[in-house]
Design a protein around this motif. Structure first.
Motif, PDB file in Angstrom:
ATOM      1  N   PRO A 152       2.968   2.037   0.217  1.00 39.68           N
ATOM      2  CA  PRO A 152       1.826   1.934  -0.697  1.00 39.68           C
ATOM      3  C   PRO A 152       1.820   0.661  -1.526  1.00 39.68           C
ATOM      4  CG  PRO A 152       2.853   4.101  -0.829  1.00 39.68           C
ATOM      5  CD  PRO A 152       3.790   3.223  -0.063  1.00 39.68           C
ATOM      6  N   SER A 153       2.991   0.133  -1.847  1.00 41.96           N
ATOM      7  CA  SER A 153       3.062  -1.050  -2.704  1.00 41.96           C
ATOM      8  C   SER A 153       3.207  -2.352  -1.921  1.00 41.96           C
ATOM      9  CB  SER A 153       4.223  -0.917  -3.700  1.00 41.96           C
ATOM     10  OG  SER A 153       5.443  -0.633  -3.030  1.00 41.96           O
ATOM     11  N   LEU A 154       3.865  -2.296  -0.765  1.00 42.04           N
ATOM     12  CA  LEU A 154       4.005  -3.484   0.077  1.00 42.04           C
ATOM     13  C   LEU A 154       3.322  -3.178   1.400  1.00 42.04           C
ATOM     14  CD1 LEU A 154       5.306  -6.330   0.225  1.00 42.04           C
ATOM     15  CD2 LEU A 154       7.233  -5.265   1.390  1.00 42.04           C
ATOM     16  N   ARG A 155       2.047  -3.450   1.455  1.00 45.60           N
ATOM     17  CA  ARG A 155       1.248  -3.015   2.603  1.00 45.60           C
ATOM     18  C   ARG A 155       1.368  -3.959   3.789  1.00 45.60           C
ATOM     19  NH1 ARG A 155      -4.184  -0.422  -0.095  1.00 45.60           N
ATOM     20  NH2 ARG A 155      -3.112   0.697  -1.780  1.00 45.60           N
ATOM     21  N   PHE A 156       0.657  -3.627   4.843  1.00 48.08           N
ATOM     22  CA  PHE A 156       0.651  -4.437   6.047  1.00 48.08           C
ATOM     23  C   PHE A 156      -0.499  -5.445   6.012  1.00 48.08           C
ATOM     24  CE2 PHE A 156       3.083  -0.782   7.114  1.00 48.08           C
ATOM     25  CZ  PHE A 156       3.976  -1.164   8.109  1.00 48.08           C
ATOM     26  N   SER A 157      -0.351  -6.492   6.785  1.00 52.58           N
ATOM     27  CA  SER A 157      -1.397  -7.487   7.064  1.00 52.58           C
ATOM     28  C   SER A 157      -1.626  -8.509   5.962  1.00 52.58           C
ATOM     29  CB  SER A 157      -2.743  -6.802   7.394  1.00 52.58           C
ATOM     30  OG  SER A 157      -2.590  -5.964   8.519  1.00 52.58           O
ATOM     31  N   ASP A 158      -1.401  -8.142   4.712  1.00 55.01           N
ATOM     32  CA  ASP A 158      -1.550  -9.139   3.650  1.00 55.01           C
ATOM     33  C   ASP A 158      -0.922  -8.639   2.359  1.00 55.01           C
ATOM     34  OD1 ASP A 158      -2.252 -11.438   2.326  1.00 55.01           O
ATOM     35  OD2 ASP A 158      -4.279 -10.769   1.851  1.00 55.01           O
ATOM     36  N   GLY A 159       0.298  -8.110   2.476  1.00 51.64           N
ATOM     37  CA  GLY A 159       0.997  -7.653   1.291  1.00 51.64           C
ATOM     38  C   GLY A 159       0.212  -6.623   0.507  1.00 51.64           C
ATOM     39  N   ALA A 160       0.185  -6.786  -0.812  1.00 54.52           N
ATOM     40  CA  ALA A 160      -0.468  -5.809  -1.682  1.00 54.52           C
ATOM     41  C   ALA A 160      -1.966  -5.708  -1.420  1.00 54.52           C
ATOM     42  CB  ALA A 160      -0.216  -6.169  -3.144  1.00 54.52           C
ATOM     43  N   GLY A 161      -2.563  -6.739  -0.824  1.00 54.15           N
ATOM     44  CA  GLY A 161      -3.990  -6.708  -0.542  1.00 54.15           C
ATOM     45  C   GLY A 161      -4.315  -6.183   0.834  1.00 54.15           C
ATOM     46  N   GLY A 162      -3.309  -5.727   1.577  1.00 53.90           N
ATOM     47  CA  GLY A 162      -3.517  -5.271   2.945  1.00 53.90           C
ATOM     48  C   GLY A 162      -3.795  -3.788   3.036  1.00 53.90           C
ATOM     49  N   VAL A 163      -3.450  -3.217   4.182  1.00 54.32           N
ATOM     50  CA  VAL A 163      -3.732  -1.812   4.444  1.00 54.32           C
ATOM     51  C   VAL A 163      -2.451  -1.086   4.839  1.00 54.32           C
ATOM     52  CG1 VAL A 163      -6.093  -2.276   5.174  1.00 54.32           C
ATOM     53  CG2 VAL A 163      -4.258  -2.267   6.877  1.00 54.32           C
ATOM     54  N   TRP A 164      -2.535   0.233   4.818  1.00 55.75           N
ATOM     55  CA  TRP A 164      -1.464   1.086   5.358  1.00 55.75           C
ATOM     56  C   TRP A 164      -2.136   2.373   5.800  1.00 55.75           C
ATOM     57  CZ3 TRP A 164       1.060   5.368   2.592  1.00 55.75           C
ATOM     58  CH2 TRP A 164       0.449   5.687   1.371  1.00 55.75           C
ATOM     59  N   PRO A 165      -1.484   3.243   6.563  1.00 61.35           N
ATOM     60  CA  PRO A 165      -2.173   4.389   7.152  1.00 61.35           C
ATOM     61  C   PRO A 165      -3.028   5.196   6.186  1.00 61.35           C
ATOM     62  CG  PRO A 165      -0.004   4.204   8.102  1.00 61.35           C
ATOM     63  CD  PRO A 165      -0.077   3.149   7.028  1.00 61.35           C
ATOM     64  N   VAL A 166      -2.480   5.575   5.028  1.00 61.22           N
ATOM     65  CA  VAL A 166      -3.220   6.434   4.107  1.00 61.22           C
ATOM     66  C   VAL A 166      -4.467   5.742   3.567  1.00 61.22           C
ATOM     67  CG1 VAL A 166      -3.105   7.620   1.879  1.00 61.22           C
ATOM     68  CG2 VAL A 166      -1.204   7.814   3.494  1.00 61.22           C
ATOM     69  N   SER A 167      -4.401   4.421   3.378  1.00 62.09           N
ATOM     70  CA  SER A 167      -5.552   3.704   2.826  1.00 62.09           C
ATOM     71  C   SER A 167      -6.733   3.679   3.788  1.00 62.09           C
ATOM     72  CB  SER A 167      -5.165   2.268   2.455  1.00 62.09           C
ATOM     73  OG  SER A 167      -4.958   1.467   3.602  1.00 62.09           O
ATOM     74  N   VAL A 168      -6.478   3.897   5.084  1.00 66.99           N
ATOM     75  CA  VAL A 168      -7.570   3.919   6.057  1.00 66.99           C
ATOM     76  C   VAL A 168      -7.880   5.346   6.521  1.00 66.99           C
ATOM     77  CG1 VAL A 168      -7.122   1.579   6.850  1.00 66.99           C
ATOM     78  CG2 VAL A 168      -5.976   3.473   7.995  1.00 66.99           C
ATOM     79  N   GLY A 169      -7.366   6.343   5.775  1.00 69.48           N
ATOM     80  CA  GLY A 169      -7.741   7.724   6.039  1.00 69.48           C
ATOM     81  C   GLY A 169      -6.852   8.498   6.973  1.00 69.48           C
ATOM     82  N   HIS A 170      -5.657   7.984   7.259  1.00 73.76           N
ATOM     83  CA  HIS A 170      -4.754   8.686   8.171  1.00 73.76           C
ATOM     84  C   HIS A 170      -3.509   9.147   7.425  1.00 73.76           C
ATOM     85  CE1 HIS A 170      -2.207   9.611  11.607  1.00 73.76           C
ATOM     86  NE2 HIS A 170      -3.275   9.517  12.376  1.00 73.76           N
ATOM     87  N   PRO A 171      -3.059  10.378   7.645  1.00 70.40           N
ATOM     88  CA  PRO A 171      -1.863  10.855   6.947  1.00 70.40           C
ATOM     89  C   PRO A 171      -0.631  10.030   7.291  1.00 70.40           C
ATOM     90  CG  PRO A 171      -3.021  12.665   8.036  1.00 70.40           C
ATOM     91  CD  PRO A 171      -3.618  11.392   8.550  1.00 70.40           C
ATOM     92  N   CYS A 172       0.298   9.941   6.360  1.00 66.52           N
ATOM     93  CA  CYS A 172       1.598   9.334   6.639  1.00 66.52           C
ATOM     94  C   CYS A 172       2.347  10.241   7.606  1.00 66.52           C
ATOM     95  CB  CYS A 172       2.385   9.182   5.332  1.00 66.52           C
ATOM     96  SG  CYS A 172       4.139   8.815   5.567  1.00 66.52           S
ATOM     97  N   PHE A 173       2.881   9.659   8.684  1.00 65.07           N
ATOM     98  CA  PHE A 173       3.631  10.451   9.658  1.00 65.07           C
ATOM     99  C   PHE A 173       5.134  10.331   9.443  1.00 65.07           C
ATOM    100  CE2 PHE A 173       0.297  12.325  11.450  1.00 65.07           C
ATOM    101  CZ  PHE A 173       0.039  12.245  12.805  1.00 65.07           C
ATOM    102  N   GLY A 174       5.528   9.674   8.378  1.00 62.57           N
ATOM    103  CA  GLY A 174       6.948   9.604   8.055  1.00 62.57           C
ATOM    104  C   GLY A 174       7.767   8.831   9.053  1.00 62.57           C
ATOM    105  N   CYS A 175       7.240   7.709   9.552  1.00 58.88           N
ATOM    106  CA  CYS A 175       7.929   6.999  10.631  1.00 58.88           C
ATOM    107  C   CYS A 175       9.230   6.332  10.185  1.00 58.88           C
ATOM    108  CB  CYS A 175       6.996   5.961  11.265  1.00 58.88           C
ATOM    109  SG  CYS A 175       6.564   4.565  10.199  1.00 58.88           S
ATOM    110  N   THR A 176       9.513   6.317   8.877  1.00 61.76           N
ATOM    111  CA  THR A 176      10.773   5.725   8.422  1.00 61.76           C
ATOM    112  C   THR A 176      11.895   6.751   8.318  1.00 61.76           C
ATOM    113  OG1 THR A 176      10.204   6.056   6.092  1.00 61.76           O
ATOM    114  CG2 THR A 176       9.549   3.966   7.101  1.00 61.76           C
ATOM    115  N   GLU A 177      11.605   8.009   8.650  1.00 62.34           N
ATOM    116  CA  GLU A 177      12.617   9.053   8.564  1.00 62.34           C
ATOM    117  C   GLU A 177      13.228   9.341   9.926  1.00 62.34           C
ATOM    118  OE1 GLU A 177      13.813  10.005   5.831  1.00 62.34           O
ATOM    119  OE2 GLU A 177      12.315   9.052   4.578  1.00 62.34           O
ATOM    120  N   GLN A 178      14.434   9.835   9.910  1.00 62.20           N
ATOM    121  CA  GLN A 178      15.209   9.928  11.144  1.00 62.20           C
ATOM    122  C   GLN A 178      14.826  11.085  12.040  1.00 62.20           C
ATOM    123  OE1 GLN A 178      19.410   9.875  10.503  1.00 62.20           O
ATOM    124  NE2 GLN A 178      19.913   9.889  12.665  1.00 62.20           N
TER     125      GLN A 178
END
Length: 359
Positions: free
Chosen positions: A249-275
């Motif tokens: 949420p704080s360090l997003r994709f594509s352009d840092g804080a001004g970019g996007v991440w899954p939740v910002s585009v309407g998709h749930p977090c799938f927890g891809c950083t968990e084992q």
């Protein structure tokens, strides 16, 4: 980079000095069972940009996708780096490493991935596993895992491996980790899974822009419904933010804080950083989270993890691979068809354990 690492402003000068030293640090990048998504993510880094990183800051001696050379020429360069530059290079592993049948299911230049990684690890200044596949097997390790694919930490038991999980991970988390190694001669503080705490020390839920809707009990019930269109909380759509440690949420994709991440585009977090959660149970299942939360009951998600090392002990359940900025499926919440609870594991670094036990 200093800000990303949570270091004071004065550390910026040290990082700049390390990154611009005449004797540029060497990176040896090995690719196993993977989709090259982690490399693609790195190609889109913008602070610093990839061309600055490769042409000015680092010496990428070996990378099968980005090297201009090929065949015997590039394999000779890899061999020269391993044999003659011991203790001077950072080994980066992308992708899982198959162990079944002596590792024959992934070969580069006639040699198995496990042989190449084991050889390179012996002389490495540091070892970094980038992406969920390299960290703990990822998609390649999905059940039934016929190639016995594992992550670098399991393949290199006894070695310290810094993991940068994600599918794909944010490139700035990787770059910041490399520059920390080069600047201070050691890895940043890590959790029990080898993840840097500056990037994986807080839950996605803690800084999610939809958190206010969660607190107010406003949830999207279906994709495309009124709540979904208005940006309400995605928890009932399977969001794993309350159980996922990452700084998306704080360090997003594509352009840092001004970019996007899954939740910002309407998709749930799938927890891809968990084992392993979704992958180890099979990647074609989707957790049944459409049932309403019990009246007046919300998951215990308001406690934050301290800086100490903790272990996630939430029950393993079904997950799914989805796509929103490459998010891959996992799930750590303990879910039942008619009842859903998502209590966090005890936190030894605070009194959270006592509060959880009382509940």
């Amino acid at each position: 980079m200093a800000a990303t690492l949570g270091l004071p402003y004065s550390a910026g000068a040290k990082i700049a000095a390390a990154a611009t030293a005449p004797d540029r640090p060497i990176v040896l990048w090995l690719s196993g069972q993977e989709c090259t998504g982690c490399s693609e993510s790195l190609l889109r880094a913008d602070h610093p940009t990839l061309e600055h990183l490769l042409l000015d800051a680092l010496s990428l001696d070996y990378h099968e996708t980005l090297c201009a050379a090929a065949g015997h020429q590039i394999e000779a360069l890899r061999k020269d780096t391993v044999e003659n530059k011991k203790g001077r290079y950072v080994l980066v592993v992308e992708g899982a490493i198959p162990l079944a049948d002596n590792g024959i299911y992934c070969k580069i230049g006639g040699r198995t991935m496990i042989d190449l990684v084991t050889e390179a690890a012996e002389g490495a200044l540091a070892i970094i596993a980038i992406g969920s596949c390299a960290s703990w097997g990822g998609v390649a390790a999905a059940s039934p895992n016929p190639t016995h694919a594992v992550g670098a930490p399991e393949a290199l038991k006894g070695k310290t491996v810094v993991t940068i999980p994600g599918c794909p991970p944010n490139p700035h988390n990787f770059i910041a980790t490399v520059l920390h190694l080069l600047t201070f001669g050691k890895a940043p503080a890590l959790d029990d899974k080898g993840r840097p705490l500056f990037a994986y020390g807080k839950r996605v839920h803690d800084h999610c822009e939809r958190r206010a809707h969660f607190n107010a009990g406003r949830f999207a019930e279906r994709f495309g419904d009124e709540g979904h269109r208005q940006g309400w909380c995605l928890y009932k759509l399977g969001c794993k933010g309350p159980e996922t440690y990452a700084n998306c949420p704080s360090l997003r994709f594509s352009d840092g804080a001004g970019g996007v991440w899954p939740v910002s585009v309407g998709h749930p977090c799938f927890g891809c950083t968990e084992q392993g959660v979704g992958f180890s149970k099979g990647i074609h299942q989707l957790a049944e989270v459409q049932e309403k939360l019990p009246s007046g009951v919300h998951p215990n998600v308001d406690e934050t993890r301290g800086q100490g090392v903790t272990t996630l002990t939430a029950a393993l359940t079904a997950g799914a691979v989805g796509a929103a900025v490459g998010a891959a499926g996992v799930g750590l919440c303990k879910m039942e068809r008619r009842n859903l609870s998502c209590e966090l594991p005890p936190d030894k670094s605070s009194d959270a354990a006592q509060r959880n036990s009382k509940k």
